[in-house]
Design an enzyme around this catalytic site. Structure first.
Site, short mmCIF file in Angstrom:
data_model
loop_
_atom_site.label_atom_id
_atom_site.label_comp_id
_atom_site.label_asym_id
_atom_site.label_seq_id
_atom_site.Cartn_x
_atom_site.Cartn_y
_atom_site.Cartn_z
CB SER A 8 45.07 41.23 51.93
OG SER A 8 45.37 40.50 50.77
CG HIS A 33 44.16 37.30 54.01
ND1 HIS A 33 43.36 36.31 54.53
CD2 HIS A 33 43.86 37.37 52.70
CE1 HIS A 33 42.60 35.80 53.58
NE2 HIS A 33 42.90 36.42 52.45
CG ASP A 35 44.52 36.87 49.17
OD1 ASP A 35 43.56 36.18 49.53
OD2 ASP A 35 44.62 38.08 49.41
CG MET A 37 45.06 34.49 43.82
SD MET A 37 44.76 36.14 43.14
CE MET A 37 44.05 36.95 44.56
CG HIS A 67 41.55 32.98 50.38
ND1 HIS A 67 40.98 34.15 49.90
CD2 HIS A 67 40.78 31.97 49.88
CE1 HIS A 67 39.95 33.85 49.14
NE2 HIS A 67 39.81 32.54 49.12
CG MET A 69 41.26 32.28 46.06
SD MET A 69 41.38 34.07 45.85
CE MET A 69 42.81 34.42 46.89
CG MET A 138 35.47 35.14 49.04
SD MET A 138 37.03 35.90 49.57
CE MET A 138 37.38 36.99 48.18
N GLY A 143 40.08 36.87 43.08
CA GLY A 143 40.99 36.93 41.94
C GLY A 143 41.84 38.18 41.89
CG PHE A 144 42.14 40.71 39.73
CD1 PHE A 144 43.42 40.91 39.25
CD2 PHE A 144 41.29 39.87 39.03
CE1 PHE A 144 43.85 40.29 38.08
CE2 PHE A 144 41.70 39.25 37.86
CZ PHE A 144 42.98 39.46 37.39
N GLY A 146 41.59 45.29 45.37
CA GLY A 146 41.12 46.61 44.99
C GLY A 146 39.73 46.68 44.40
CG ASP A 176 39.46 38.64 51.48
OD1 ASP A 176 39.74 39.82 51.20
OD2 ASP A 176 40.13 37.67 51.07
N GLY A 177 37.39 41.44 51.10
CA GLY A 177 37.08 42.07 49.83
C GLY A 177 36.49 43.46 49.99
N GLY A 198 43.11 45.03 52.45
CA GLY A 198 44.28 45.15 51.59
C GLY A 198 44.65 46.59 51.33
CB SER A 199 43.82 48.86 48.51
OG SER A 199 42.41 48.69 48.53
#
Length: 222
Positions: A8, A33, A35, A37, A67, A69, A138, A143-144, A146, A176-177, A198-199
């Site tokens: 991501s 990926h 994102d 927003m 994705h 959002m 999800m 929204g964020f 990490g 995802d998440g 992601g992280s």
């Protein structure tokens, strides 16, 4: 179905975004990926289609998993279709006409995805079968980046997997998440075949090692 790792970009270094994409592709990523927003549907602001335009000019053959959002979502579907997205996923809550939104994605040339938030029931899929190519579970609230992985997401992935198996459709199951080496095996065992990270990739000093460890955990399914 083969397993796909989708780093991501929300966790990447924005000051050198193109180089970050190159690094994860060299490290073995399958999909990027992306994102999107709007600070309306979710309380954060990220990329627009012009960023994807720029990346696609450099990485023409790379599949991008968008994705959305955003709310309303319809105009962004058209914009990201034109930008060359391979997948576009939408939240049913972000449109009054999810069926039409999914058809719109497909008519623009991308594969269509339905996003299921932690508080959204899988029953939302009941009236949409045949109109989508991907279900995105999800495992954090959108929204964020990490955020901490929501453990009950594993059982939700398993439920979604059983729903997909019971129907004669070719549908990917993405999650995802908070995806990491520690939980990716259990998510794979539950039926997921596409993993947004992601992280757990961009937060390391060796993207290749992070992706290899994820693939090993998928194969071990622990």
């Amino acid at each position: 179905m083969n397993h796909l790792i989708a780093p991501s970009l929300l966790a990447a270094d924005f000051s050198r975004l193109g180089d970050e994409v190159q690094r994860v592709l060299d490290a073995g990523a399958d999909v990027i990926h992306f994102d999107v927003m709007d600070n309306h549907y979710v309380p954060n602001l990220s990329f627009g289609p012009v960023v994807l335009d720029s990346l696609k000019s450099r990485f023409e053959d790379t599949p991008f998993d968008v994705h959305l959002m955003v709310k309303p979502v319809e105009s962004m579907i058209d914009a990201f279709s034109k930008s060359g997205a391979s997948y576009i996923s939408v939240h049913p809550e972000a449109t009054e006409h999810p069926d039409a939104a999914l058809k719109r994605i497909r008519s623009g040339g991308a594969k269509a995805g339905v996003v299921i938030n932690p508080g959204t029931s899988l029953s939302v899929l009941d009236s949409l079968w045949g109109e989508f190519d991907l279900v995105l579970i999800m495992s954090v609230n959108p929204g964020f980046g990490g955020q901490k992985f929501i453990e009950r997401s594993v059982s939700k992935v398993a439920q979604a997997s059983e729903m997909i198996k019971s129907r004669d459709f070719d549908v990917r199951l993405e999650v995802d998440g908070g995806v990491s080496v520690q939980n990716i095996g259990s998510l794979s065992k539950a039926g997921a075949d596409m993993f947004v990270a992601g992280s757990s990739i961009f937060g390391t000093d060796d993207y290749g090692r992070a992706i290899r460890e994820m693939r090993s955990a998928i194969e071990a399914r622990v």
